[in-house]
Design a protein around this motif. Structure first.
Motif, mmCIF file in Angstrom:
data_model
loop_
_atom_site.group_PDB
_atom_site.id
_atom_site.type_symbol
_atom_site.label_atom_id
_atom_site.label_comp_id
_atom_site.label_asym_id
_atom_site.label_seq_id
_atom_site.Cartn_x
_atom_site.Cartn_y
_atom_site.Cartn_z
ATOM 1 N N VAL A 21 0.854 -1.190 0.000
ATOM 2 C CA VAL A 21 0.000 0.000 0.000
ATOM 3 C C VAL A 21 0.894 1.245 0.000
ATOM 4 N N ASP A 22 0.533 2.228 -0.815
ATOM 5 C CA ASP A 22 1.257 3.499 -0.819
ATOM 6 C C ASP A 22 0.835 4.309 0.409
ATOM 7 N N VAL A 23 1.722 4.418 1.381
ATOM 8 C CA VAL A 23 1.435 5.135 2.623
ATOM 9 C C VAL A 23 2.187 6.460 2.589
ATOM 10 N N GLU A 24 1.449 7.564 2.700
ATOM 11 C CA GLU A 24 2.027 8.900 2.640
ATOM 12 C C GLU A 24 1.600 9.691 3.861
ATOM 13 N N LEU A 25 2.559 10.242 4.572
ATOM 14 C CA LEU A 25 2.326 11.040 5.762
ATOM 15 C C LEU A 25 2.826 12.452 5.503
ATOM 16 N N VAL A 26 1.943 13.445 5.702
ATOM 17 C CA VAL A 26 2.288 14.845 5.467
ATOM 18 C C VAL A 26 2.171 15.583 6.793
ATOM 19 N N ASN A 86 10.431 12.793 15.266
ATOM 20 C CA ASN A 86 11.680 12.331 14.668
ATOM 21 C C ASN A 86 12.040 10.920 15.121
ATOM 22 N N ALA A 87 11.750 10.613 16.380
ATOM 23 C CA ALA A 87 12.110 9.312 16.936
ATOM 24 C C ALA A 87 11.218 8.184 16.433
ATOM 25 N N LEU A 88 10.120 8.515 15.769
ATOM 26 C CA LEU A 88 9.171 7.493 15.305
ATOM 27 C C LEU A 88 9.331 7.139 13.828
ATOM 28 N N PHE A 89 10.087 7.917 13.087
ATOM 29 C CA PHE A 89 10.049 7.820 11.631
ATOM 30 C C PHE A 89 10.815 6.635 11.046
ATOM 31 N N ALA A 90 11.909 6.236 11.664
ATOM 32 C CA ALA A 90 12.793 5.244 11.037
ATOM 33 C C ALA A 90 12.081 3.942 10.658
ATOM 34 N N PRO A 91 11.314 3.304 11.552
ATOM 35 C CA PRO A 91 10.632 2.060 11.157
ATOM 36 C C PRO A 91 9.662 2.253 9.989
ATOM 37 N N LEU A 92 8.981 3.395 9.954
ATOM 38 C CA LEU A 92 8.047 3.662 8.863
ATOM 39 C C LEU A 92 8.789 3.819 7.542
ATOM 40 N N LEU A 93 9.899 4.543 7.570
ATOM 41 C CA LEU A 93 10.673 4.751 6.343
ATOM 42 C C LEU A 93 11.262 3.440 5.848
ATOM 43 N N ARG A 94 11.756 2.616 6.748
ATOM 44 C CA ARG A 94 12.319 1.316 6.336
ATOM 45 C C ARG A 94 11.268 0.431 5.699
ATOM 46 N N ALA A 95 9.997 0.593 6.129
ATOM 47 C CA ALA A 95 8.912 -0.217 5.554
ATOM 48 C C ALA A 95 8.449 0.303 4.202
ATOM 49 N N GLY A 96 8.858 1.518 3.841
ATOM 50 C CA GLY A 96 8.469 2.071 2.545
ATOM 51 C C GLY A 96 7.478 3.210 2.597
ATOM 52 N N CYS A 97 7.129 3.682 3.794
ATOM 53 C CA CYS A 97 6.242 4.840 3.906
ATOM 54 C C CYS A 97 6.971 6.093 3.407
ATOM 55 N N VAL A 98 6.207 7.018 2.852
ATOM 56 C CA VAL A 98 6.742 8.301 2.412
ATOM 57 C C VAL A 98 6.307 9.349 3.428
ATOM 58 N N ILE A 99 7.285 10.064 3.977
ATOM 59 C CA ILE A 99 7.005 11.109 4.958
ATOM 60 C C ILE A 99 7.438 12.437 4.371
ATOM 61 N N ARG A 100 6.517 13.383 4.332
ATOM 62 C CA ARG A 100 6.794 14.704 3.774
ATOM 63 C C ARG A 100 6.631 15.760 4.854
ATOM 64 N N ARG A 101 7.566 16.708 4.863
ATOM 65 C CA ARG A 101 7.431 17.874 5.728
ATOM 66 C C ARG A 101 7.067 19.062 4.849
#
Length: 480
Positions: free
Chosen positions: A356-361, A376-391
């Motif tokens: 699933v394409d997961v995008e967090l803005v 900041n401390a929560l992002f690493a597992p999400l990024l490793r799984a393929g989530c896209v996080i945008r600021r």
């Protein structure tokens, strides 16, 4: 009494207080982490720990609600002829979302209501004039509730409209949060009451021994006019939301999204306000002035979802988790803060892993620096799984939207943090409509223009001090 006797007395008092906290926490708290934390604090911090537990760890809200309403005393909207069965979603072409619609019915007890329309109102420049116009056209009743409601360039004209409505015979009820809209003094309530408008503060206590509710706030934003015309979303009422119109320091300006709601689901907005009003004042708002028959105004099936510490379960959190679990193609989240518990982050991780394409803005910088550290401390597992996080670039964006598979949307007051998911009283609306979701996705698209994608390298490049700071702040995430 000798010194030894006094020391013995203090020791026994500590044991008694810590034991009482232990028994109460074991019997009433569900989360193992918080239960262990409170018990440890009670034993390791004599006297102070038990006092903190008494002030912040005991949920007296549900007990008060039960005492006020009784098991059958909730304020319920009348049955609507527009109620839909969950199977209707399948017939509309979204087969995989039918279980989500069924889940929502079981979770909330409210049916999906067909025949609704939603109009986005971007920032206070669009939302406040629309709200004022609706109040000025009111002929029977106005109910408005907000977490923050200031008597300034943003809220002042709305207060004026409410006062004028009261003068021409409209029944007006105003409910603001007892801390968000002023703890020691609430200018909005003071001016409204001075002009004969019924205004109250939600769970407001001044006496220190009554401050046990300080951690439980009403974060809802609801306006209902004549029982038929609704407004809800995430926008507070204050001048900071008018940064495009008046001079606001960039560090104080706030972007946000609100919605005009028409159709049968407006009754759910009125229902959540009426329950909170009865909780606060014991006055029950009922009958045609508040709950008239409402005809169709569009073709969007929707349902209101009220959540809070007086409920049996975490309705908002479970709605989010269930929607993520049903996603086949995409999950898009626009939120000012992202510090949920492991149940939500695990669901997002699993969704990304299964394709699933997961995008967090989220904002480039929030209005609370410590929230940025915890995120900041929560992002690493999400990024490793393929989530896209945008600021996304400033000003600070307070908007809240979630869309799934281009067919389902969640809007309202709830943030993706422990305060909204566990402590606050929140109101959200879920809707099933490809056309409306496309409108919401377009709003998210506009928010990400010029955004920066967060990468694992970005996180690794932080200094050791910054990483320790962020990880330590995350430990406090259940209370941020």
């Amino acid at each position: 009494m000798t010194t030894n006797d006094f020391a013995l007395f203090l020791s026994l008092l500590h044991i008694a207080m810590a034991s009482a906290v232990t028994v109460h926490a074991l019997l009433t708290r569900l989360a193992p982490q918080s239960t262990i934390g409170w018990i440890g604090l009670a034993w390791l911090s004599p006297y102070i720990g038990p006092v903190l537990y008494f002030l912040f760890g005991v949920n007296r809200v549900r007990r008060k609600a039960i005492k006020l309403t009784g098991p059958d005393g909730d304020v319920d909207a009348p049955h609507s002829p527009f109620a839909l069965s969950p199977e209707a979603i399948e017939r509309r072409g979204e087969v995989h979302l039918e279980p989500l619609a069924k889940f929502g019915l079981r979770l909330t007890g409210r049916p999906l209501l067909d025949g609704n329309s939603f109009t986005p109102l971007i920032d206070g420049d669009n939302a406040y004039p629309a709200m004022i116009a609706a109040i000025e056209e009111a002929s029977i009743s106005v109910a408005i509730g907000s977490f923050i409601f200031h008597d300034d360039e943003g809220g002042g004209p709305i207060i004026d409209a409410l006062i004028e409505a009261q003068k021409r015979g409209v029944a007006v009820r105003v409910l603001v949060d007892g801390i968000g809209s002023g703890y020691l003094r609430s200018p909005v309530c003071a001016r409204l009451m001075a002009n004969g408008v019924r205004a109250e503060r939600f769970m407001h206590e001044v006496a220190p021994w009554k401050m046990s509710f300080v951690n439980l706030r009403s974060h809802k934003k609801v306006l209902v006019v004549d029982g038929r015309h609704g407004f809800t979303g995430g926008m507070n009422i204050a001048a900071v939301n008018l940064f495009r119109k008046i001079e606001i320091p960039p560090s104080k300006a706030v972007q946000d999204v609100h919605f005009r709601v028409e159709g049968p689901v407006v009754a759910h907005l009125m229902e959540t306000f009426a329950e909170d009003w009865a909780f606060t004042t014991s006055e029950v708002l009922e009958g045609a002035p508040w709950f008239p028959e409402i005809g169709a105004a569009g073709d969007v099936p929707a349902r209101g979802i009220a959540s809070g510490p007086d409920e049996d379960n975490e309705k908002l959190m479970w709605t989010m988790a269930a929607a993520i679990g049903r996603a086949d193609r995409s999950v898009r989240i626009l939120t000012p803060y992202f510090v949920p518990d492991d149940r939500i982050t695990s669901q997002l991780t699993l969704a990304a892993v299964r394709g699933v394409d997961v995008e967090l803005v989220i904002p480039e910088r929030s209005n609370h620096l410590y929230m940025d550290w915890a995120m900041n401390a929560l992002f690493a597992p999400l990024l490793r799984a393929g989530c896209v996080i945008r600021r996304a670039p400033g000003p600070f964006d307070h908007s809240k939207l979630m869309t799934v598979d281009g067919a389902w949307v969640l809007l309202g007051s709830g943030n993706w943090d422990a305060r909204s998911l566990r402590l606050n009283f929140e109101f959200n609306v879920e809707a099933y409509s490809a056309a409306f979701v496309a409108t919401c996705d377009a709003i998210i698209d506009a928010k990400v223009q010029g955004s920066r994608i967060v990468t694992l390298d970005d996180l690794r490049r932080r200094s050791l001090v910054a990483r320790l700071r962020d990880s330590a702040t995350r430990l406090a995430s259940p209370y941020l």
